[in-house]
Design an enzyme around this catalytic site. Structure first.
Site, PDB file in Angstrom:
ATOM      1  N   SER A   1      21.095  23.071 -32.892  1.00 34.50           N
ATOM      2  CA  SER A   1      20.924  24.320 -33.592  1.00 34.50           C
ATOM      3  C   SER A   1      20.887  25.563 -32.689  1.00 34.50           C
ATOM      4  O   SER A   1      21.040  26.679 -33.200  1.00 34.50           O
ATOM      5  CB  SER A   1      19.626  24.270 -34.402  1.00 34.50           C
ATOM      6  OG  SER A   1      18.510  24.119 -33.550  1.00 34.50           O
TER       7      SER A   1
ATOM      8  N   LYS B   1      16.188  32.342 -28.628  1.00 33.39           N
ATOM      9  CA  LYS B   1      16.523  31.726 -29.920  1.00 33.39           C
ATOM     10  C   LYS B   1      15.668  32.361 -31.020  1.00 33.39           C
ATOM     11  O   LYS B   1      14.479  32.639 -30.806  1.00 33.39           O
ATOM     12  CB  LYS B   1      16.277  30.220 -29.839  1.00 33.39           C
ATOM     13  CG  LYS B   1      16.765  29.444 -31.049  1.00 33.39           C
ATOM     14  CD  LYS B   1      16.617  27.943 -30.845  1.00 33.39           C
ATOM     15  CE  LYS B   1      17.086  27.148 -32.047  1.00 33.39           C
ATOM     16  NZ  LYS B   1      16.947  25.689 -31.872  1.00 33.39           N
TER      17      LYS B   1
ATOM     18  N   SER C   1      18.952  19.912 -29.947  1.00 30.67           N
ATOM     19  CA  SER C   1      19.437  21.280 -30.173  1.00 30.67           C
ATOM     20  C   SER C   1      19.579  22.161 -28.938  1.00 30.67           C
ATOM     21  O   SER C   1      20.122  23.255 -29.038  1.00 30.67           O
ATOM     22  CB  SER C   1      18.541  21.989 -31.177  1.00 30.67           C
ATOM     23  OG  SER C   1      18.922  21.593 -32.464  1.00 30.67           O
TER      24      SER C   1
HETATM   25  N1  GLN Z   1      20.719  18.153 -35.253  1.00 28.28           N
HETATM   26  C1  GLN Z   1      19.349  17.732 -35.306  1.00 28.28           C
HETATM   27  C2  GLN Z   1      18.763  18.077 -36.656  1.00 28.28           C
HETATM   28  O1  GLN Z   1      19.428  18.647 -37.422  1.00 28.28           O
HETATM   29  C3  GLN Z   1      18.550  18.332 -34.194  1.00 28.28           C
HETATM   30  C4  GLN Z   1      18.138  19.730 -34.442  1.00 28.28           C
HETATM   31  C5  GLN Z   1      17.232  20.255 -33.392  1.00 28.28           C
HETATM   32  O2  GLN Z   1      17.106  19.695 -32.292  1.00 28.28           O
HETATM   33  N2  GLN Z   1      16.551  21.327 -33.711  1.00 28.28           N
HETATM   34  O3  GLN Z   1      17.650  17.789 -36.948  1.00 28.28           O
END
Ligand code: GLN
Length: 455
Positions: A132, A57, A156
């Site tokens: 994400s 990532k 994410s």
């Molecule tokens: N969708 C969640 C957010 O926007 C989780 C994102 C994540 O786990 N990095 O914060």
């Protein structure tokens, strides 16, 4: 695609011809946008000579790579060092080989906010891969990576894995070092594996886990590897949270009930529980996460860190740098986070959110007095179409099933169990007690066998 377990047994020659084929496939499937840049022959050759290639990532620092967190503010930033998880890959004969796309600074649920553009869901290119860590999940699902690393602050890893039909695992907070991983919300972030199956997830999890003196929040407790001890024959008590499922679509609900039946048939005991209104989970998460994000992102001021937009004085420079460097969603979260931390609102929002966070943790502890694992949906629907969330709030609401796990610091794993009427994957998650990853993986192996998901 070969599994990680198989790849670890390849000879140097076999690995190198595998990499040559993989490179061709990546070029052919470039339209998916799983990786933030195309590889040159030289780069791939180098990384494959170093070990089994793992997709990384784009918020994880790899020495000499451009590491941006998919934000314009870090474009052209070349990392001078490896994150601990990368050093650990190298020690185990693996190697980072491509930067997987993601939402800017890991803020989002769809990978639409990357400064490099979107990633497509390999199952249906009109749909999002989740986020994400959408690039990591799409790479594994499309056969463009053997396995990948992602990060999970509020879902994410698990949610894109569920949308793309792969396995995604979020370790207990403190289990995996955060050193060298671009911080979003420091008390919630964890790095973990996205893989083709549960066993590979256990193998990769073992490789990246363990105490790291460079991360003060890393847990200094003894680490016993889980993969050599995997046992899918254990009979476990699994709780389902009855009022948790209400927000899910009919298809998720029916996959959920069918899975419960399969787990019963496999000899597990199912018990029923309830939790407080899950909408409070969302409020608490988005206050804590944005508060921490506003503090973490304040360093990108164009002076000490990040790209600078020149202006006539210091204040104008800050304003221009941040307005041009950060995307819309990130700016919004910095403002929300600064607001809830500001004098006069701190007690009303931030302190209250922390109290709710404790209540959530206490509730999990109560439930875990009577069970080994909890079974829950990962998302209320299967992967939505691009642009399906008209507002940020709608997107935040779709995180309903994943964020409480981060607030409580628990380990969880998302496993594909079925497909909806359009052939889109449905994932469910198992949640375990802190540092009980062995039970989590044992249960997940049994779940994987019971549902027999066809890719
Ligand atoms: N969708 C969640 C957010 O926007 C989780 C994102 C994540 O786990 N990095 O914060």
């Amino acid at each position: 695609m070969i599994t990680l377990k198989e790849a670890l047994c390849l000879s140097k020659e076999e690995l190198s011809s595998f990499c040559a084929e993989l490179k061709e496939k990546i070029k052919k499937d470039a339209h998916i946008g799983a990786y933030v840049e195309q590889f040159t022959n030289e780069e791939l050759k180098l990384s494959c000579e170093n070990g089994v290639p793992i997709a990384i990532k784009a918020n994880i620092n790899v020495k000499d790579w451009e590491t941006t967190g998919c934000s314009n503010i870090l474009k052209n930033y070349i990392s001078p060092y490896n994150a601990t998880v990368i050093d650990k890959l190298h020690e185990a004969g693996l190697s980072g080989f491509g930067k997987a796309n993601m939402d800017e600074f890991a803020m989002g649920s769809s990978t639409e906010s990357s400064c490099y553009g979107k990633t497509l869901n390999p199952y249906d290119n009109e749909k999002v891969p989740g986020g994400s860590s959408g690039g990591s999940a799409a790479a594994v699902a499309a056969g463009l990576a053997i396995a990948a690393l992602g990060t999970d602050t509020g879902g994410s890893i698990r949610q894109p894995a569920a949308y793309c039909g792969c396995v995604g695992m979020k370790p207990t907070y403190g289990r995996v070092s955060r050193y060298g991983i671009i911080a979003y919300s420091s008390s919630l972030d964890q790095c973990g594996p996205i893989t083709q199956n549960v066993e590979d997830a256990a193998i990769l999890y073992d490789i990246i886990s363990g105490h790291d003196p460079k991360d003060s929040t890393s847990a200094n407790i003894e680490y016993t590897p889980v993969a050599p001890n995997l046992n899918s024959d254990r009979k476990l008590t699994i709780a389902v949270i009855d009022n948790y499922i209400e927000e899910a679509s009919e298809e998720i609900k029916s996959a959920f009930s069918e899975t419960i039946q399969k787990l019963k048939d496999a000899g597990h005991t199912i018990i029923h529980k309830n939790m407080m209104d899950t909408k409070k989970h969302i409020s608490s998460y988005y206050i804590v996460a944005t508060a921490e994000a506003s503090a973490n992102l304040s360093r990108y001021d164009g002076i000490r860190y990040g790209n600078r937009s020149e202006a006539k004085n210091l204040k104008e420079t800050y304003i221009k740098t941040k307005s041009q460097g950060f995307g819309y969603e990130v700016q919004k979260r910095i403002m929300l986070g600064s607001f809830v931390l500001s004098s006069g609102y701190y007690d009303a929002y931030y302190i209250k959110a922390q109290k709710v966070r404790h209540l959530i943790k206490d509730e999990f502890n109560e439930i875990f007095k009577e069970c080994d694992l909890i079974l829950a949906p990962v998302a209320p629907t299967t992967a939505p179409a691009f642009g399906a969330f008209a507002t940020s709030l709608e997107m935040y609401l779709s995180d309903i099933y994943t964020i409480s796990v981060n607030l409580a610091g628990l380990p969880a794993i998302s496993v594909p169990v079925a497909k909806d009427a359009n052939g889109m994957p449905i994932g469910l998650q198992l949640i375990a007690k802190s540092f009980d990853e062995q039970t989590l993986f044992d249960g997940a192996m049994s779940l994987e066998k019971s549902v027999n998901y066809k890719k």
